[in-house]
Every structure is written in C-alpha cells, then in structure tokens.
Enzyme design. Structure first.
Site, PDB file in Angstrom:
ATOM      1  N   GLY A   9     -19.454  24.337   0.041  1.00  0.00           N
ATOM      2  CA  GLY A   9     -19.335  24.046  -1.388  1.00  0.00           C
ATOM      3  C   GLY A   9     -20.697  24.142  -2.057  1.00  0.00           C
ATOM      4  N   ARG A  12     -21.756  25.147  -6.589  1.00  0.00           N
ATOM      5  CA  ARG A  12     -21.807  24.341  -7.820  1.00  0.00           C
ATOM      6  C   ARG A  12     -22.237  22.921  -7.494  1.00  0.00           C
ATOM      7  NH1 ARG A  12     -16.656  23.348  -9.748  1.00  0.00           N
ATOM      8  NH2 ARG A  12     -15.489  24.340  -8.065  1.00  0.00           N
ATOM      9  N   ASN A  88     -20.216  19.410   2.332  1.00  0.00           N
ATOM     10  CA  ASN A  88     -20.191  18.957   0.938  1.00  0.00           C
ATOM     11  C   ASN A  88     -18.935  19.421   0.192  1.00  0.00           C
ATOM     12  OD1 ASN A  88     -21.586  18.324  -1.827  1.00  0.00           O
ATOM     13  ND2 ASN A  88     -21.058  20.502  -1.927  1.00  0.00           N
ATOM     14  N   SER A 140     -18.459   9.389  -0.216  1.00  0.00           N
ATOM     15  CA  SER A 140     -18.489   8.863  -1.580  1.00  0.00           C
ATOM     16  C   SER A 140     -18.434   7.335  -1.503  1.00  0.00           C
ATOM     17  CB  SER A 140     -17.257   9.363  -2.346  1.00  0.00           C
ATOM     18  OG  SER A 140     -17.082   8.641  -3.542  1.00  0.00           O
ATOM     19  N   TYR A 154      -8.048  10.852  -2.441  1.00  0.00           N
ATOM     20  CA  TYR A 154      -9.481  11.151  -2.371  1.00  0.00           C
ATOM     21  C   TYR A 154     -10.204  10.056  -1.582  1.00  0.00           C
ATOM     22  CZ  TYR A 154     -14.244  12.103  -4.105  1.00  0.00           C
ATOM     23  OH  TYR A 154     -15.589  12.377  -4.200  1.00  0.00           O
ATOM     24  N   LYS A 158     -12.385  10.318   1.903  1.00  0.00           N
ATOM     25  CA  LYS A 158     -13.813   9.972   1.978  1.00  0.00           C
ATOM     26  C   LYS A 158     -14.063   8.854   2.999  1.00  0.00           C
ATOM     27  CE  LYS A 158     -15.163  13.135  -0.629  1.00  0.00           C
ATOM     28  NZ  LYS A 158     -16.140  14.132  -0.211  1.00  0.00           N
TER      29      LYS A 158
HETATM   30  P1  NAP Z   1     -17.847  20.361  -7.680  1.00  0.00           P
HETATM   31  O1  NAP Z   1     -18.917  20.525  -8.693  1.00  0.00           O
HETATM   32  O2  NAP Z   1     -16.423  20.323  -8.104  1.00  0.00           O
HETATM   33  O3  NAP Z   1     -18.047  21.525  -6.585  1.00  0.00           O
HETATM   34  C1  NAP Z   1     -17.169  21.603  -5.507  1.00  0.00           C
HETATM   35  C2  NAP Z   1     -17.682  22.626  -4.520  1.00  0.00           C
HETATM   36  O4  NAP Z   1     -16.788  22.658  -3.393  1.00  0.00           O
HETATM   37  C3  NAP Z   1     -17.710  24.049  -5.104  1.00  0.00           C
HETATM   38  O5  NAP Z   1     -18.826  24.711  -4.569  1.00  0.00           O
HETATM   39  C4  NAP Z   1     -16.414  24.654  -4.562  1.00  0.00           C
HETATM   40  O6  NAP Z   1     -16.480  26.063  -4.418  1.00  0.00           O
HETATM   41  C5  NAP Z   1     -16.359  24.001  -3.183  1.00  0.00           C
HETATM   42  N1  NAP Z   1     -15.021  24.009  -2.587  1.00  0.00           N
HETATM   43  C6  NAP Z   1     -13.893  23.406  -3.050  1.00  0.00           C
HETATM   44  N2  NAP Z   1     -12.878  23.638  -2.200  1.00  0.00           N
HETATM   45  C7  NAP Z   1     -13.373  24.389  -1.188  1.00  0.00           C
HETATM   46  C8  NAP Z   1     -12.808  24.937   0.003  1.00  0.00           C
HETATM   47  N3  NAP Z   1     -11.522  24.746   0.323  1.00  0.00           N
HETATM   48  N4  NAP Z   1     -13.601  25.663   0.821  1.00  0.00           N
HETATM   49  C9  NAP Z   1     -14.922  25.873   0.509  1.00  0.00           C
HETATM   50  N5  NAP Z   1     -15.503  25.375  -0.612  1.00  0.00           N
HETATM   51  C10 NAP Z   1     -14.736  24.637  -1.439  1.00  0.00           C
HETATM   52  O7  NAP Z   1     -18.057  19.044  -6.809  1.00  0.00           O
HETATM   53  P2  NAP Z   1     -19.282  18.017  -6.707  1.00  0.00           P
HETATM   54  O8  NAP Z   1     -19.075  16.976  -7.724  1.00  0.00           O
HETATM   55  O9  NAP Z   1     -20.563  18.745  -6.613  1.00  0.00           O
HETATM   56  O10 NAP Z   1     -18.934  17.326  -5.306  1.00  0.00           O
HETATM   57  C11 NAP Z   1     -19.480  17.783  -4.083  1.00  0.00           C
HETATM   58  C12 NAP Z   1     -19.122  16.771  -3.010  1.00  0.00           C
HETATM   59  O11 NAP Z   1     -19.648  15.499  -3.374  1.00  0.00           O
HETATM   60  C13 NAP Z   1     -17.610  16.568  -2.835  1.00  0.00           C
HETATM   61  O12 NAP Z   1     -17.310  16.405  -1.478  1.00  0.00           O
HETATM   62  C14 NAP Z   1     -17.345  15.288  -3.610  1.00  0.00           C
HETATM   63  O13 NAP Z   1     -16.223  14.602  -3.122  1.00  0.00           O
HETATM   64  C15 NAP Z   1     -18.634  14.533  -3.351  1.00  0.00           C
HETATM   65  N6  NAP Z   1     -18.917  13.503  -4.356  1.00  0.00           N
HETATM   66  C16 NAP Z   1     -18.980  13.824  -5.671  1.00  0.00           C
HETATM   67  C17 NAP Z   1     -19.245  12.821  -6.600  1.00  0.00           C
HETATM   68  C18 NAP Z   1     -19.328  13.095  -8.085  1.00  0.00           C
HETATM   69  O14 NAP Z   1     -19.363  12.117  -8.874  1.00  0.00           O
HETATM   70  N7  NAP Z   1     -19.390  14.343  -8.532  1.00  0.00           N
HETATM   71  C19 NAP Z   1     -19.429  11.500  -6.168  1.00  0.00           C
HETATM   72  C20 NAP Z   1     -19.359  11.214  -4.808  1.00  0.00           C
HETATM   73  C21 NAP Z   1     -19.103  12.233  -3.903  1.00  0.00           C
HETATM   74  P3  NAP Z   1     -16.039  27.043  -5.656  1.00  0.00           P
HETATM   75  O15 NAP Z   1     -17.162  26.970  -6.647  1.00  0.00           O
HETATM   76  O16 NAP Z   1     -15.910  28.374  -5.029  1.00  0.00           O
HETATM   77  O17 NAP Z   1     -14.765  26.473  -6.192  1.00  0.00           O
END
Ligand code: NAP
Length: 244
Positions: A9, A12, A88, A140, A154, A158
């Site tokens: 991931g 982004r 990630n 998370s 979710y 996690k």
């Molecule tokens: P995001 O901006 O939505 O980005 C998600 C990333 O995961 C993208 O690069 C996407 O690729 C990739 N992805 C999704 N499904 C996939 C799959 N089946 N195979 C390979 N790649 C896949 O998410 P984010 O907020 O940066 O979150 C990243 C991680 O941090 C996640 O695990 C999330 O649960 C965790 N997290 C986030 C937060 C928050 O507040 N944002 C808080 C705690 C934990 P594409 O671009 O190709 O779709």
C-alpha cells in the site's frame, strides 16, 4: 549494499510517506499497490530522481496468495534481498452497524489481516535464509481501543494484526524483529469523508489537538525498521498524539 524496503500500500497516504522516508535514508524501495498505477509510477520516478535510490512499483493484491508470491519473487529477482517489510496496505469500509455484511467483514479481514500474513510468510522465508530482517505491521489504535461499532470489522482486523505480530515475532526470533505500530487519526484518503464536526470532537480527545501528518507515522516506521531499534521486538507502539 543498499538495504531494500518493501512497503505494501505504498502508493498513497502513510505508505507513500513511508516510501519517501526510506528513500531519504538511502534505502532502495518497493512500492506495492492495487489500482493506483499512475500514483505508484509517479512516486517511483520521484524517489529515484530526488534521492538517487532504486525504486520499483509492483501491482499486487496482498490478499491474493499467487499475486503475493509473484511479487516477492519479482523483488528478489530485481534486488536479491529484502531487509524491511512494512505491512501497511489496508482498507476501512464505512457502513452503519445495521448495514454491515459478511462481505464487508471478509473483505476487510482478507486485505488487512490475511494480507499481512501472506506477505510476511513469503518475505519471511527470504529474511530467515539471510538471518536478518525487520517487519512492521501497521495496525491502529482501533485494534486496541473500541470506540465505534460501525468499524467492528476494521477493529477486528487491526486487533488480529497485533496478535499476528506477537506470533510472527516468536516464529522468526532471533533473526527477524517483528513490531507493530498503532496510529491514531491520520490525514489520508481513508478519512476524507469525515465531517468537520466529527473531526473537531475527535481532536478534543487528542493531546496534540490535531490529526497526524502521514510523515509523522512514517518516521516511526522507518526508525523501528532500522538498526537504531535493534533491541525493540514484539512491541506495539501507539502513535496517536496522546489520547485522553
Ligand atoms: P489510504 O490512504 O487509503 O491508502 C491505502 C493504501 O493501501 C493504498 O496504497 C492502496 O493502494 C493500498 N491497498 C488497498 N488495498 C490493497 C490490496 N488489496 N493490495 C495492495 N494494496 C492495497 O490508507 P492510509 O490511511 O494511508 O492507511 C494505511 C494503513 O494505515 C492502513 O492499514 C490503515 O488501516 C492504517 N491506519 C490508518 C489510519 C488513518 O487514520 N488514516 C489510522 C490508523 C491506521 P491503491 O492506491 O492502489 O488503492
């Protein structure tokens, strides 16, 4: 020889920031993604030009075992080794509790939890052969605390990633360190639908009084991956601005 970091991931949000942070520190980077071809190739070009490292974008669904095996073989063919893995890639499906279906639940577990298992399994095999490596699972605070039943799928994924972290750390000791980080709210696409009122309410519970920038999470991931964290293993580190 430069170290190689694979970030799932990586196209982004937190993943992209982590790729940039690794590149800044001189690591070669592998950017895994699912659909964002343009973003992944732009990032590949950006880090190669700005930081002079090798970068490779690999499209693969982390929940698809064949695709994961193929991705890891491609990385090994290209680089010969993988030193750091960051699990990630993740999704969160926003639906009310009443509307939550088995399809939502399975998809979330498949990508967030099973995906982490699959990539760790195939990368771990090479790390064990070389008797060195570091794995970071991006869990998370939702995997530790429970606030909103609408995200029960979710949260379960996690919490599962934290359990997986402990089992992988036992399995791979003493050669591979396996740690988890638990970010709180981060400014990424995942949270783009939240309204102002909700954001304000959440910020009132955060000592920092704001959401994190993705780079603030990425810097912790890269530190934990590095030899500077050589005695940190089997740990879960909250990066949430101080929850009150
Ligand atoms: P995001 O901006 O939505 O980005 C998600 C990333 O995961 C993208 O690069 C996407 O690729 C990739 N992805 C999704 N499904 C996939 C799959 N089946 N195979 C390979 N790649 C896949 O998410 P984010 O907020 O940066 O979150 C990243 C991680 O941090 C996640 O695990 C999330 O649960 C965790 N997290 C986030 C937060 C928050 O507040 N944002 C808080 C705690 C934990 P594409 O671009 O190709 O779709």
């Amino acid at each position: 020889m430069r170290k190689v970091a694979l970030v799932t991931g990586g196209s982004r949000g937190i993943g992209k920031a982590t790729v940039v942070e690794f590149a800044k520190k001189g690591y070669d980077v592998v950017i895994n993604y699912l659909v964002s071809d343009d973003r992944a190739s732009a990032l590949q070009k950006e880090v190669q030009e700005q930081y002079g490292v090798r970068a490779l974008a690999v499209k693969a669904d982390v929940s698809d075992e064949k695709a994961v095996k193929q991705m890891v073989e491609t990385v090994i063919d290209e680089f010969g080794h993988i030193d750091c893995l960051v699990n990630n890639a993740g999704i969160a499906i926003d639906t009310l509790f009443e509307d939550k279906t088995v399809i939502h639940f399975r998809k979330t577990l498949d990508i967030n939890l099973i995906g982490t298992f699959l990539v760790s399994k195939y990368v771990g095999k090479y790390m064990i052969e070389h008797k060195t490596g570091s794995i970071i699972n991006v869990s998370s605070t939702n995997g530790i605390d429970t606030f909103y039943p609408m995200s029960l799928d979710y949260d379960a994924s996690k919490a599962g990633m934290i359990s997986l972290t402990h089992n992988l750390a036992l399995q791979y000791a003493p050669y591979i360190r396996v740690n988890s980080i638990a970010p709180g709210w981060v400014l990424t696409d995942m949270n783009q639908e939240l309204d102002e009122e909700f954001i304000e309410k959440e910020c009132s519970h955060i000592l920092a009084n704001r959401f994190a920038d993705p780079s603030e999470i990425a810097r912790v991931i890269v530190f934990l991956s590095s030899d500077d964290a050589s005695y940190i293993n089997n740990e879960v580190i909250r990066v949430d601005g101080g929850w009150k």
